[in-house]
Design a protein around this motif. Sequence first.
Motif, short mmCIF file in Angstrom:
data_model
loop_
_atom_site.label_atom_id
_atom_site.label_comp_id
_atom_site.label_asym_id
_atom_site.label_seq_id
_atom_site.Cartn_x
_atom_site.Cartn_y
_atom_site.Cartn_z
N TYR A 79 0.76 -1.08 -0.14
CA TYR A 79 -0.05 0.01 -0.05
C TYR A 79 0.86 1.11 0.00
O TYR A 79 1.59 1.32 0.82
N LEU A 81 2.06 4.86 0.49
CA LEU A 81 1.77 5.90 1.30
C LEU A 81 2.15 7.31 0.78
O LEU A 81 1.47 8.56 0.88
N GLU A 82 3.23 7.39 0.26
CA GLU A 82 4.16 8.62 -0.35
C GLU A 82 4.78 8.15 -1.36
O GLU A 82 5.37 7.10 -1.56
N HIS A 84 5.92 7.47 -5.49
CA HIS A 84 5.30 6.79 -6.62
C HIS A 84 6.36 5.10 -6.67
O HIS A 84 7.42 5.25 -6.65
N PRO A 98 0.32 7.26 -4.22
CA PRO A 98 -0.47 7.27 -2.93
C PRO A 98 -1.97 6.60 -2.90
O PRO A 98 -2.54 6.94 -3.97
N GLU A 99 -2.14 5.68 -1.96
CA GLU A 99 -3.35 5.27 -1.89
C GLU A 99 -3.45 3.87 -2.67
O GLU A 99 -4.72 3.29 -2.69
N GLY A 100 -2.53 3.87 -3.63
CA GLY A 100 -2.52 2.75 -4.54
C GLY A 100 -2.48 1.36 -3.81
O GLY A 100 -1.31 1.22 -2.95
N LEU A 101 -3.06 0.25 -4.26
CA LEU A 101 -2.74 -1.01 -3.58
C LEU A 101 -2.28 -1.96 -4.58
O LEU A 101 -2.90 -2.10 -5.68
N PHE A 122 5.98 2.84 1.68
CA PHE A 122 4.78 2.13 1.39
C PHE A 122 4.84 1.00 2.72
O PHE A 122 5.73 0.70 3.42
#
Length: 140
Positions: A79, A81-82, A84, A98-101, A122
């Motif tokens: 996940y 957080l900051e 890419h 960010p917010e990608g899983l 992450f």
Amino acid sequence: MSNATENPVADAITPGAKRAGPGEYVFNFAAVNQIMGGPDYSPVFGGCVEGDRMIVALMRAPAGKIGDPHSHPNEQWIYVLEGHFEMRIDGQVHKVGPEGLIYIPANRIHQGGATPEADCVFFTCKDTSHGLHGIKYTGS
């Protein structure tokens, strides 16, 4: 005669990781031992905590650094957080912000790391069928 409750905490599967002990419920990733996410193949580093069935880590990938191809016999979730995270798997390249899983199936050869613009932070999670560290792919 020993009692099971007197048993010391089992060693962590992942060398250097923090193993959760009886009565330990809260952890500070910045305060636990900082380890390499894959010493033989990856530049990521951070805190890692293991329980009986799950391994969690908060990792930092240095800007522009991509790890070597590797796999592990346990599934992995990442996940972001900051920054890419660039993920390479099955001939595909994914840039995840960010917010990608990200989901990595067990035994799938993959590689990833931070894009050149900035470090990537992450959170990652695996089951304890294997440690945090994977196995570097050597092409054989």
